[in-house]
Every structure is written in structure tokens, then in C-alpha cells.
Write a protein that holds these residues in place. Structure first.
Motif, PDB file in Angstrom:
ATOM      1  N   GLN B  83      41.057  42.707  22.516  1.00  0.00           N
ATOM      2  CA  GLN B  83      40.416  43.306  23.690  1.00  0.00           C
ATOM      3  C   GLN B  83      40.636  42.434  24.916  1.00  0.00           C
ATOM      4  OE1 GLN B  83      36.219  44.210  23.465  1.00  0.00           O
ATOM      5  NE2 GLN B  83      36.221  44.746  25.622  1.00  0.00           N
ATOM      6  N   TYR B  84      40.998  43.068  26.014  1.00  0.00           N
ATOM      7  CA  TYR B  84      41.265  42.361  27.264  1.00  0.00           C
ATOM      8  C   TYR B  84      40.331  42.836  28.374  1.00  0.00           C
ATOM      9  CZ  TYR B  84      45.692  41.463  24.843  1.00  0.00           C
ATOM     10  OH  TYR B  84      46.645  41.092  23.921  1.00  0.00           O
ATOM     11  N   ASP B  85      39.693  41.873  29.044  1.00  0.00           N
ATOM     12  CA  ASP B  85      38.931  42.169  30.267  1.00  0.00           C
ATOM     13  C   ASP B  85      39.555  41.334  31.362  1.00  0.00           C
ATOM     14  OD1 ASP B  85      36.655  43.908  29.326  1.00  0.00           O
ATOM     15  OD2 ASP B  85      36.388  42.187  28.003  1.00  0.00           O
ATOM     16  N   ILE B  86      40.223  41.995  32.276  1.00  0.00           N
ATOM     17  CA  ILE B  86      41.050  41.281  33.250  1.00  0.00           C
ATOM     18  C   ILE B  86      40.609  41.618  34.672  1.00  0.00           C
ATOM     19  CG2 ILE B  86      43.427  40.931  34.050  1.00  0.00           C
ATOM     20  CD1 ILE B  86      44.399  41.534  31.283  1.00  0.00           C
ATOM     21  N   ASP B  87      40.488  40.570  35.464  1.00  0.00           N
ATOM     22  CA  ASP B  87      40.110  40.689  36.880  1.00  0.00           C
ATOM     23  C   ASP B  87      41.323  40.261  37.696  1.00  0.00           C
ATOM     24  OD1 ASP B  87      38.892  40.708  39.335  1.00  0.00           O
ATOM     25  OD2 ASP B  87      37.607  38.973  38.943  1.00  0.00           O
ATOM     26  N   MET B  97      40.950  44.613  41.136  1.00  0.00           N
ATOM     27  CA  MET B  97      40.584  45.565  40.084  1.00  0.00           C
ATOM     28  C   MET B  97      40.067  44.833  38.860  1.00  0.00           C
ATOM     29  SD  MET B  97      44.104  47.835  40.198  1.00  0.00           S
ATOM     30  CE  MET B  97      45.138  46.361  40.267  1.00  0.00           C
ATOM     31  N   GLN B  98      39.076  45.437  38.192  1.00  0.00           N
ATOM     32  CA  GLN B  98      38.625  44.922  36.902  1.00  0.00           C
ATOM     33  C   GLN B  98      39.070  45.935  35.840  1.00  0.00           C
ATOM     34  OE1 GLN B  98      36.260  44.949  39.635  1.00  0.00           O
ATOM     35  NE2 GLN B  98      37.086  42.908  40.008  1.00  0.00           N
ATOM     36  N   MET B  99      39.859  45.464  34.896  1.00  0.00           N
ATOM     37  CA  MET B  99      40.399  46.357  33.883  1.00  0.00           C
ATOM     38  C   MET B  99      39.957  45.913  32.497  1.00  0.00           C
ATOM     39  SD  MET B  99      44.314  46.798  35.307  1.00  0.00           S
ATOM     40  CE  MET B  99      44.769  45.232  34.615  1.00  0.00           C
ATOM     41  N   SER B 100      39.497  46.880  31.699  1.00  0.00           N
ATOM     42  CA  SER B 100      39.187  46.617  30.294  1.00  0.00           C
ATOM     43  C   SER B 100      40.075  47.504  29.449  1.00  0.00           C
ATOM     44  CB  SER B 100      37.721  46.931  29.992  1.00  0.00           C
ATOM     45  OG  SER B 100      36.873  45.969  30.541  1.00  0.00           O
ATOM     46  N   GLU B 101      40.741  46.909  28.484  1.00  0.00           N
ATOM     47  CA  GLU B 101      41.558  47.709  27.582  1.00  0.00           C
ATOM     48  C   GLU B 101      41.675  46.991  26.253  1.00  0.00           C
ATOM     49  OE1 GLU B 101      45.430  48.244  29.312  1.00  0.00           O
ATOM     50  OE2 GLU B 101      46.034  46.186  28.951  1.00  0.00           O
ATOM     51  N   VAL B 102      42.112  47.746  25.237  1.00  0.00           N
ATOM     52  CA  VAL B 102      42.463  47.119  23.967  1.00  0.00           C
ATOM     53  C   VAL B 102      43.956  47.323  23.738  1.00  0.00           C
ATOM     54  CG1 VAL B 102      40.192  47.332  22.885  1.00  0.00           C
ATOM     55  CG2 VAL B 102      41.878  49.167  22.583  1.00  0.00           C
ATOM     56  N   GLY B 103      44.547  46.363  23.040  1.00  0.00           N
ATOM     57  CA  GLY B 103      45.900  46.515  22.517  1.00  0.00           C
ATOM     58  C   GLY B 103      45.811  46.710  21.019  1.00  0.00           C
TER      59      GLY B 103
END
Lengths: 121, 121
Positions: B83-87, B97-103
Motif C-alpha cells: 500500500q502506498y500513500d504518497i504526497d 496531490m495526496q494519492m493512496s493506492e495499492v500495488g
């Protein structure tokens, strides 16, 4: 339903621990369900809504759920991911456990056709 | 490497934003990489290590990463999830942008053969 609609419904129903409603309304009858490990040395993969219902019955009968935190859904194409942080006590052993895992779901024709559970490692 | 070893290495390298080292050491040359949406109307799916390297180069050149929180890995069989939470700030538009995604990754013969990214929805 679209993948996103199914995904949001799974989150809504698991947040209120409505496992049976999720099975009855969102799952394909030929669902394939894959755990990290099979129970009691059995296969990690089971097929068919009846067997998945059996696994859910076992869970409800044997686990006292203290809290269930549900994160997501994460959605793209025909897949979605839901994250679960669950604090339970095994009613038999009285052992309390904190479990973190994700479910990776595949949607076909508006129903969940496959689910795989991956524990935090 | 086992799936778990590859998964832990992905988490270690992405935590320090060593994207190129991850590509060079963990990815199969025939990697299939799937985004939720293609860039500029293109296909969401690209194939081959050179194209994935191109996507990574674009990312590094265009995004200023303020923080990258990496959760997991969640591992079972030949799959793992991170899981990635990237600012980030887009260097061109200056938009933050704040992005949350899973790989969701698939490992074959000790290398990442497929990756799919699913945004929080």
C-alpha cells in the motif's frame, strides 16, 4: 453492478459484519476463495458458494470479533482490494489475536468470482 | 527469491524511493504493468522492462515527492500487495496531490512478472 459498486458494497457490509448478506448478494455461485494456508492441512483453495458459506459459518461460530477495521476499497478494471484489521478471540482456545490482511477480489458479470486473502508479512 | 523475499525488497526499496534499483533487480524483462487509467488516453497496460523504466523516469522527472508511506507487504502464494500513500507536487502544474493506492504484484521464477495499481476509490 460495476466493480466499484461491488467493492463499495463489500466494504459497507463487512464494516457491519454482515458476512452472510455479502455472500448472498455479491458472490458468484462458482466463487473461488483462496487463503494463504488451508485449514487443518487442507487445500488453501475452495470452490463454490456452499463451501465459502461453510467457511463463513465456521468463522462466525468460532470467533468473537472485538473490532473490525475495513480500509478501501482500491479499485481498477475488474479487481478491487480491501484491507482488514481484525481483533478477535478464538472462542475455543480463548486466544486473542490481531490480524491484518488484504482481500484481492475479481469481479465477473457483476459478481465476485474470485477472492484471495494475503496476510501482513 | 521467494515471493516473500521479493515483497520485502519492494517495500525496502520503495521506502527509500530507489525505484530504479527495484526495476533493475526485481523485475522480469517481460513485466506487464497495469494502471487504473492510461496516460494521455493511452492503454492502461504496458509490457516490457524498457517501457516500465520509461514510466518510472517520467515519474521521477515530473513529481516532487514530499512523503511516501509504504505499508505491507501482504503475501500469499505467488502474489503480494503493497500500500502506498504518497504526497507529491506535479513540477509542471505545481499542483500538490495526496494519492493512496495499492500495488498487486505477481511473482514468477523469483521476479515480478505483473503489477497492477488500484487507487483508493
Amino acid at each position: 453492478m460495476t466493480t466499484e459498486e461491488v467493492a463499495k458494497k463489500v466494504v459497507e457490509l463487512t464494516r457491519k459484519q454482515a458476512w452472510h448478506e455479502a455472500l448472498d448478494t455479491l458472490y458468484d455461485k462458482d466463487i473461488v476463495s483462496v487463503e494463504a494456508q488451508g485449514m487443518g492441512g487442507g487445500s488453501p483453495e475452495i470452490r463454490g458458494i456452499d463451501k465459502v458459506r461453510g467457511k463463513t459459518d465456521w468463522w462466525v461460530q468460532n470467533m468473537q470479533v472485538h473490532t473490525a477495521k475495513v480500509g478501501g476499497p482500491f479499485v481498477a478494471h475488474d479487481h478491487f482490494v480491501v484491507q482488514y484489521d481484525i481483533d478477535v478471540t478464538d472462542k475455543n482456545s480463548k486466544k486473542r489475536m490481531q490480524m491484518s490482511e488484504v482481500g484481492v477480489y475479481t469481479v465477473k458479470n457483476g459478481k465476485i468470482a474470485r477472492e484471495e486473502f494475503l496476510p501482513l508479512t
